[in-house]
Scaffold this motif. Structure first.
Motif, PDB file in Angstrom:
ATOM      1  N   THR A  14       0.844  -1.190   0.000  1.00  0.00           N
ATOM      2  CA  THR A  14       0.000   0.000   0.000  1.00  0.00           C
ATOM      3  C   THR A  14       0.874   1.232   0.000  1.00  0.00           C
ATOM      4  O   THR A  14       2.028   1.212   0.447  1.00  0.00           O
ATOM      5  CB  THR A  14      -0.934   0.033   1.232  1.00  0.00           C
ATOM      6  N   GLU A  21      -4.733   6.520   1.218  1.00  0.00           N
ATOM      7  CA  GLU A  21      -4.156   5.175   1.104  1.00  0.00           C
ATOM      8  C   GLU A  21      -4.642   4.480  -0.162  1.00  0.00           C
ATOM      9  O   GLU A  21      -5.834   4.495  -0.476  1.00  0.00           O
ATOM     10  CB  GLU A  21      -4.505   4.338   2.329  1.00  0.00           C
ATOM     11  N   ALA A  23      -4.200   0.705  -2.056  1.00  0.00           N
ATOM     12  CA  ALA A  23      -3.701  -0.672  -2.005  1.00  0.00           C
ATOM     13  C   ALA A  23      -3.328  -1.091  -3.419  1.00  0.00           C
ATOM     14  O   ALA A  23      -4.192  -1.430  -4.231  1.00  0.00           O
ATOM     15  CB  ALA A  23      -4.755  -1.593  -1.425  1.00  0.00           C
ATOM     16  N   ARG A  26      -2.970  -6.533  -3.184  1.00  0.00           N
ATOM     17  CA  ARG A  26      -3.693  -7.098  -2.030  1.00  0.00           C
ATOM     18  C   ARG A  26      -3.539  -8.611  -2.032  1.00  0.00           C
ATOM     19  O   ARG A  26      -4.174  -9.305  -2.820  1.00  0.00           O
ATOM     20  CB  ARG A  26      -5.182  -6.761  -2.100  1.00  0.00           C
TER      21      ARG A  26
END
Length: 187
Positions: A14, A21, A23, A26
């Motif tokens: 991230t 934020e 990501a 993942r």
């Protein structure tokens, strides 16, 4: 069992914090078999470059593990990662990352020079010939076309006989014909 030269296990990466934020990865798990040729495709912002950077040791994942030739590189310190990238991993950057003041020959041997190793002149000649730059060894990047600069970057990435080669959009800035030639060289 498949012999993976690169293996990512539940890799997460991230950027930013809070409301900003993002990501980029993942829990990505993927393996790339030794000797394979794989293209990672997706829309802009989908994490392709982040995947490449984590897989090659250029960036560290927040969690998960990355293995190159069976070694967990997420446990490596900065010095070990630098040696890995110099000696065992070839990277072809989208922006070529050639040093403007160096000749094609000098750009190819740069990793060897930084390691204070004597380059094999026959290897440099062979690579520059294979990428179609015989006779252009003494030219600086500004004296070469975009396609020729990309070929210098390919020769540099191959010079150390890497176990794995990563290329970040190696044909993105090239015309179609030159792009096909670059892909043929990589194969």
């Amino acid at each position: 069992m498949v012999d993976h030269v690169v293996l990512l296990e539940e890799v997460t990466r991230t950027y930013g914090k809070g409301a900003t934020e993002v990501a980029a990865l993942r829990q990505v798990s993927v393996g790339f078999p030794r000797g394979s040729f794989t293209a990672v495709m997706g829309p802009s912002g989908s994490g392709k470059s982040t995947l490449l950077q984590c897989a090659s040791g250029l960036d560290r994942p927040d969690s998960g593990a990355v293995h190159i030739a069976g070694e967990d590189i997420t446990r490596f310190g900065e010095k070990e990662l630098a040696v890995l990238r110099r000696d065992r991993v070839g990277v072809i950057f989208q922006a070529f990352n050639l040093v403007p003041s160096l000749t094609a020959w000098q750009n190819v041997i740069l990793p060897s020079s930084l390691a204070r190793r004597r380059p094999e002149p026959s290897r440099v000649r062979e690579l520059l010939h294979r990428v179609g730059l015989a006779g252009r060894e003494g030219h600086r990047p500004a004296q070469l076309s975009g396609g020729q600069q990309q070929r210098v970057a390919i020769a540099r990435a191959l010079f150390g006989r890497p176990e794995v080669l990563f290329a970040d959009e190696p044909t993105g800035a090239l015309d179609r014909r030159t792009g096909h030639e670059v892909l043929a060289l990589l194969r």
